[in-house]
Each structure stands twice: as C-alpha cells, then as structure tokens.
Design a protein around this motif. Structure first.
Motif, PDB file in Angstrom:
ATOM      1  N   ILE A   1      39.934 -37.862   5.588  1.00 48.20           N
ATOM      2  CA  ILE A   1      38.567 -37.572   4.749  1.00 48.20           C
ATOM      3  C   ILE A   1      37.269 -37.821   5.673  1.00 48.20           C
ATOM      4  CG2 ILE A   1      37.022 -38.184   2.887  1.00 48.20           C
ATOM      5  CD1 ILE A   1      39.936 -38.421   1.320  1.00 48.20           C
ATOM      6  N   PHE A   2      37.807 -38.814   6.120  1.00 51.73           N
ATOM      7  CA  PHE A   2      36.470 -38.532   7.035  1.00 51.73           C
ATOM      8  C   PHE A   2      36.578 -38.404   8.006  1.00 51.73           C
ATOM      9  CE2 PHE A   2      35.443 -42.252   3.713  1.00 51.73           C
ATOM     10  CZ  PHE A   2      34.146 -42.422   3.566  1.00 51.73           C
ATOM     11  N   LEU A   3      37.554 -38.263   8.984  1.00 55.39           N
ATOM     12  CA  LEU A   3      37.512 -37.256   9.786  1.00 55.39           C
ATOM     13  C   LEU A   3      37.071 -36.837   9.769  1.00 55.39           C
ATOM     14  CD1 LEU A   3      40.465 -38.526  12.020  1.00 55.39           C
ATOM     15  CD2 LEU A   3      38.094 -38.672  12.820  1.00 55.39           C
ATOM     16  N   GLY A   4      37.461 -35.198   9.016  1.00 54.20           N
ATOM     17  CA  GLY A   4      37.481 -34.084   8.146  1.00 54.20           C
ATOM     18  C   GLY A   4      35.875 -33.845   8.037  1.00 54.20           C
ATOM     19  N   LEU A   5      34.869 -34.587   7.901  1.00 49.81           N
ATOM     20  CA  LEU A   5      33.697 -34.762   7.162  1.00 49.81           C
ATOM     21  C   LEU A   5      32.953 -35.470   8.677  1.00 49.81           C
ATOM     22  CD1 LEU A   5      30.731 -34.874   5.475  1.00 49.81           C
ATOM     23  CD2 LEU A   5      31.408 -37.201   5.570  1.00 49.81           C
ATOM     24  N   GLU A   6      33.179 -36.223   9.772  1.00 48.60           N
ATOM     25  CA  GLU A   6      33.123 -35.952  11.244  1.00 48.60           C
ATOM     26  C   GLU A   6      32.866 -34.970  11.846  1.00 48.60           C
ATOM     27  OE1 GLU A   6      32.992 -39.234  14.607  1.00 48.60           O
ATOM     28  OE2 GLU A   6      34.203 -38.926  13.208  1.00 48.60           O
ATOM     29  N   LEU A   7      33.898 -34.361  11.599  1.00 50.21           N
ATOM     30  CA  LEU A   7      34.352 -32.870  12.190  1.00 50.21           C
ATOM     31  C   LEU A   7      33.462 -31.853  12.002  1.00 50.21           C
ATOM     32  CD1 LEU A   7      35.961 -30.722  14.347  1.00 50.21           C
ATOM     33  CD2 LEU A   7      37.687 -30.504  12.778  1.00 50.21           C
TER      34      LEU A   7
ATOM     35  N   PRO B   1      34.842 -48.064  14.698  1.00 48.32           N
ATOM     36  CA  PRO B   1      34.112 -47.299  15.288  1.00 48.32           C
ATOM     37  C   PRO B   1      34.866 -46.307  16.428  1.00 48.32           C
ATOM     38  CG  PRO B   1      34.020 -49.947  15.264  1.00 48.32           C
ATOM     39  CD  PRO B   1      35.544 -49.513  14.206  1.00 48.32           C
ATOM     40  N   ASN B   2      35.449 -46.742  17.177  1.00 49.82           N
ATOM     41  CA  ASN B   2      36.230 -45.595  17.996  1.00 49.82           C
ATOM     42  C   ASN B   2      36.503 -44.193  17.490  1.00 49.82           C
ATOM     43  OD1 ASN B   2      38.481 -44.208  19.449  1.00 49.82           O
ATOM     44  ND2 ASN B   2      36.375 -45.201  20.892  1.00 49.82           N
ATOM     45  N   LEU B   3      37.131 -44.471  16.631  1.00 49.58           N
ATOM     46  CA  LEU B   3      37.187 -42.918  15.243  1.00 49.58           C
ATOM     47  C   LEU B   3      35.848 -41.906  14.696  1.00 49.58           C
ATOM     48  CD1 LEU B   3      40.465 -41.772  14.661  1.00 49.58           C
ATOM     49  CD2 LEU B   3      40.248 -42.842  12.925  1.00 49.58           C
TER      50      LEU B   3
ATOM     51  N   VAL C   1      31.031 -39.976  16.795  1.00 47.75           N
ATOM     52  CA  VAL C   1      30.177 -39.994  17.043  1.00 47.75           C
ATOM     53  C   VAL C   1      29.394 -39.281  15.767  1.00 47.75           C
ATOM     54  CG1 VAL C   1      29.904 -36.818  17.190  1.00 47.75           C
ATOM     55  CG2 VAL C   1      31.588 -38.115  18.442  1.00 47.75           C
ATOM     56  N   LEU C   2      29.647 -39.720  14.164  1.00 51.14           N
ATOM     57  CA  LEU C   2      29.333 -39.708  12.686  1.00 51.14           C
ATOM     58  C   LEU C   2      28.074 -40.763  13.320  1.00 51.14           C
ATOM     59  CD1 LEU C   2      29.414 -38.334  10.386  1.00 51.14           C
ATOM     60  CD2 LEU C   2      31.493 -39.879   9.782  1.00 51.14           C
ATOM     61  N   ILE C   3      29.157 -41.831  12.865  1.00 46.33           N
ATOM     62  CA  ILE C   3      27.855 -43.043  14.086  1.00 46.33           C
ATOM     63  C   ILE C   3      27.041 -43.425  14.416  1.00 46.33           C
ATOM     64  CG2 ILE C   3      28.274 -46.036  14.485  1.00 46.33           C
ATOM     65  CD1 ILE C   3      31.307 -45.878  13.936  1.00 46.33           C
TER      66      ILE C   3
ATOM     67  N   VAL D   1      25.485 -40.356  14.472  1.00 47.14           N
ATOM     68  CA  VAL D   1      24.390 -39.679  14.806  1.00 47.14           C
ATOM     69  C   VAL D   1      24.232 -39.338  13.282  1.00 47.14           C
ATOM     70  CG1 VAL D   1      24.572 -37.675  12.920  1.00 47.14           C
ATOM     71  CG2 VAL D   1      25.826 -37.127  14.297  1.00 47.14           C
ATOM     72  N   LEU D   2      24.369 -40.433  12.314  1.00 52.29           N
ATOM     73  CA  LEU D   2      23.736 -42.068  11.679  1.00 52.29           C
ATOM     74  C   LEU D   2      22.814 -42.558  12.186  1.00 52.29           C
ATOM     75  CD1 LEU D   2      26.401 -42.595   9.542  1.00 52.29           C
ATOM     76  CD2 LEU D   2      24.847 -41.134   8.769  1.00 52.29           C
ATOM     77  N   VAL D   3      22.908 -43.484  13.076  1.00 53.92           N
ATOM     78  CA  VAL D   3      22.023 -44.346  14.686  1.00 53.92           C
ATOM     79  C   VAL D   3      20.637 -42.961  13.754  1.00 53.92           C
ATOM     80  CG1 VAL D   3      21.647 -45.614  16.123  1.00 53.92           C
ATOM     81  CG2 VAL D   3      24.252 -45.633  14.751  1.00 53.92           C
ATOM     82  N   GLY D   4      21.704 -41.991  15.282  1.00 58.01           N
ATOM     83  CA  GLY D   4      19.723 -40.927  15.204  1.00 58.01           C
ATOM     84  C   GLY D   4      18.869 -41.050  13.681  1.00 58.01           C
ATOM     85  N   TYR D   5      20.254 -40.227  13.323  1.00 58.52           N
ATOM     86  CA  TYR D   5      19.336 -40.503  11.906  1.00 58.52           C
ATOM     87  C   TYR D   5      18.028 -41.501  11.781  1.00 58.52           C
ATOM     88  CZ  TYR D   5      18.238 -37.921   6.878  1.00 58.52           C
ATOM     89  OH  TYR D   5      17.438 -37.385   6.217  1.00 58.52           O
ATOM     90  N   ILE D   6      19.153 -42.535  11.515  1.00 57.85           N
ATOM     91  CA  ILE D   6      18.139 -43.883  10.961  1.00 57.85           C
ATOM     92  C   ILE D   6      16.654 -44.494  11.865  1.00 57.85           C
ATOM     93  CG2 ILE D   6      17.647 -46.756  10.746  1.00 57.85           C
ATOM     94  CD1 ILE D   6      21.061 -45.685  10.247  1.00 57.85           C
ATOM     95  N   ALA D   7      17.413 -43.574  13.193  1.00 57.80           N
ATOM     96  CA  ALA D   7      15.785 -44.025  14.694  1.00 57.80           C
ATOM     97  C   ALA D   7      14.815 -42.989  13.822  1.00 57.80           C
ATOM     98  CB  ALA D   7      16.715 -43.665  15.170  1.00 57.80           C
TER      99      ALA D   7
END
Length: 410
Positions: free
Chosen positions: A12-18, A168-170, A173-175, A177-183
């Motif tokens: 589910i979360f890999l699908g969200l990341e893709l 975290p490795n898997l 990319v999603l993480i 993007v979230l870090v960039g969004y928070i910044a």
C-alpha cells in the motif's frame, strides 16, 4: 498471517510512493494546458488498473504507472486556442483509436520479431538513455525554483538510499519528499487551495472536429514510437521480459485505451519515463504495487483535500527527487548496452547510437518529430536499412531463422 498483513501494508505504501513520484509529471501536463487535474488523476488510475488486470502475461502485469504524455502539450494548446477544449478531447480520443489500431499491426508482425530484429540493444539502449538525458533540463528547472528545498530533498533521498536499511530505505523517496515538504512549511513556500472536500472529477463532453483530428494525429506518432523504449526500459528495470509477454502489442493496446480516455475530458495517459525510473529506483518487483498506485490516483481524484495537499508540494521538492530519477533512466540505458553486449567496434552500432544521440539532443525538429521521438525514428530507420541490405546481399547471421509474421507465436 501476520507476514501477509505486513506485506500488504508495504504494498500500500510503496504504491503511494510510486504514485507520489509520478504525481508531478502526471499533473504537469494538465497544469500547462488548463485541464482539471482531477479528471487526469481519475483516467491515470483507471488506465493503470487496466494495465494490471488486462495486461498480465507469464511475468505478471507490467509494473508501471501510466500518466500524462508530454508529447501532446504543444498540439493540445494549439487545438484549444483554435477550436476549444471540446475539440481537443475529441482529437485526442481519435489519436487513441489510431494507437489501438497500430497495436494490432504490432500483433500481426509479432513482438518477438520487433524486439529481435528492429530493436537490438543499441537502439533501445540509446532510446532509454535519451529519455533521461532529454528530461535533465526539466528536472533541474523544477529544482531551480528553490535550490535549498531541492537539495534538502535530494540529500535526504540519497542518504536513505545508500546508508539506510529496512523501512527507511524502502520508502526513501517518500520520506525525502515529506522532509522537503516540512522544510518548505518553515520557508513559507506552501500554498494550499481547497476547492472541495469530496466530489466527482471534472468530466467534459467532446465535440466532433475533424480539422482538429488531422492536426493532432501526426503528434501521436512520437509517443507510439517511444512506447517501445518504455517497455524495454521497464524490462531492464525489473528483469522481466514484458516485450515477450504480455507483448508490446497488448501494452500498446492499453496505451491506446489510456489515450482514448481523453474522450472523457482528460489528457492522454501512456507509459512514460518517470514511472519506469521510479520502479527502477524503488526496486519494485511486485505488480500489485503498481495496482495500488492506480488506486491511490483514483482516490485523490475524488478527494479534494488530498489532491490539494499533493498539489501544494513545492515544485522544487519534486525537482529534488526528479534529479535522481532522470539520472536513473540514463543508467538503465547504459546498463542495457553492457547487458546486451553491444559491440561499439562495429561501425553500424556506432552510426546508430551517434545519430540517435545527436538528433535526440541537438534540438532538431523534422515535421512533428523531435528529441526522443525523432531519435527513435532515425534509429529504427537505420536498423531497417541494415536489415534490408543484409537480406539483399545475404550478409549477417540470422540465428533466429526467418520469422514469418503469420507464424510467430506471441
């Protein structure tokens, strides 16, 4: 039982990341052409699900998210200004029908014949590398809107990809993007516009206009040619020979259906480089991940709050990820040279690769063909001329024997 649950959650979360990676490219075309993003997300999700459920072969369904095709931006804007949006959607829908018909031609001659004769590694390897090379400027352009945010996102993704293990490795990319969004929240770069909470996508009725069709059809040739490169690229990324099964004829048929979705008021949905690169980057091997990405696209098309959140991600944050993705596409092309044992001591291979790279990167336009589309056409033409020459002179080795289009089993 617990293991199955954990696996489903990961899917589910890999699908969200893709989907999140492909989101920027998918909505960019409607944003540049003035078409509502909700209908584009809806048709992208539907087409991706069609690929999953009706594109299955012995290797499973191709692991790919089908999104907006950049090749149609110029003709969409021209037809819109000349005849209006309703004419755009009719012309694009007819272009989809033409791609479906062309897929039947591919089936007649056979994907095996095409892959072994017309698309040797030097041709599709050059094509894949060019896809990434021609997108570099777009990735850097997105990142340049705020280099600090782009670098924060890029560095986060790079650190997680190289040094992290497990979850975290898997989801690196999603993480990232979230870090960039928070910044971006701290920098005041985020603007959220919520027009509705839940609602239907913005469907539009097409209007018959054959002048618009005759203008649009030539532009459909380039993405049709590029489709071969995308299927070979996803084969390289996953190690599964999708050009054999389900075969390019079937993937192109679904591509055509995705383009026909334009009859609903959308832009063409096709296989495209960002989705291929995302699969390679995330090392996805499970086709259910692509299915889930399609489901996420459908959900976001109905939920205004979620769509607003995704659209609020600053371009620079997406650009930071795209820098890695586009570079990954290039490496897939180079890898295909090595894996295919391309002999660059052979003048033919040198000529094909040289012509494709020069015309693909040189800004040359011949009729409606340019960049990757032009390079693919020239590379294919040279390969066909060499095949004809060998047939006439009896030169060259034919390890596969004569492949009659009526007898090739696809």
């Amino acid at each position: 039982m617990r293991g199955d649950f954990i696996m489903n959650v990961k899917r589910i979360f890999l699908g969200l990341e893709l989907f999140a990676i492909c989101f920027g490219a998918t909505v960019l075309v409607p944003l540049l052409t003035g078409i509502p993003t909700s209908i584009v997300l809806f048709t992208a999700g539907i087409t991706t699900l069609i690929m999953h459920y009706f594109g299955k072969g012995k290797y499973g369904a191709p692991i790919i998210f089908l999104g907006s095709s950049f090749a149609y931006i110029v003709p969409i804007n021209h037809v819109r200004d000349e005849w209006g949006f309703a004419a755009v959607f009719f012309a694009l829908g007819i272009a989809g029908i033409m791609k479906v018909l062309f897929s039947r031609i591919v089936k007649y001659f056979g994907s095996e014949l095409i892959s072994k004769k017309l698309f040797p590694p030097v041709v599709f390897g050059s094509m894949i590398a060019l896809i990434g090379l021609t997108l570099i400027e777009d990735g850097l352009g997105m990142a340049s809107e705020n280099w600090l945010l782009a670098l924060i996102t890029l560095i986060t993704a790079a650190v997680l990809m190289v040094f992290a293990k497990g979850i975290p490795n898997l989801f690196s990319v999603l993480i990232a993007v979230l870090v960039g969004y928070i910044a971006s929240l701290f920098s005041g770069s985020v603007t959220v516009e919520i027009n509705y909470l839940i609602g239907l996508p913005a469907f539009t009725k097409p209007e018959v206009n054959w002048q618009a069709v005759f203008y649009m059809l030539p532009f459909a040739l380039a993405p049709t040619i590029e489709h071969f490169g995308d299927i070979f690229a996803i084969t390289e990324a996953t190690g599964k020979k999708y050009y054999e099964s389900p075969g390019i004829h079937r993937t192109m048929l679904i591509d055509g259906i995705g383009t026909m979705m334009s009859f609903l008021g959308s832009v063409p949905n096709t296989t495209y480089s960002e989705g291929v690169s995302a699969v390679n980057l995330l090392k996805i091997k499970d086709d259910k991940v692509a299915r889930n990405a399609g489901i996420w696209a459908l959900l976001f098309s109905f939920v205004g709050l979620l769509s607003a959140f995704l659209q609020s991600i600053p371009t620079a944050v997406i650009g930071g990820v795209m820098v890695i993705l586009f570079g990954s596409i290039i490496t897939i092309g180079l890898k295909s040279f090595v894996k295919g044992k391309v002999d660059f001591g052979n003048p033919r291979n040198i000529l094909i690769a040289s012509v494709m790279f020069v015309f693909g990167l040189g800004g040359v336009k011949i009729w409606v063909f340019e960049e990757v589309g032009l390079a693919a056409l020239l590379g294919l033409t040279l390969q066909m001329l060499f095949l004809i020459y060998d047939k006439i002179t009896g030169n060259g080795e034919d390890d596969e024997g004569d492949l009659d289009p009526l007898t090739v089993d696809v």
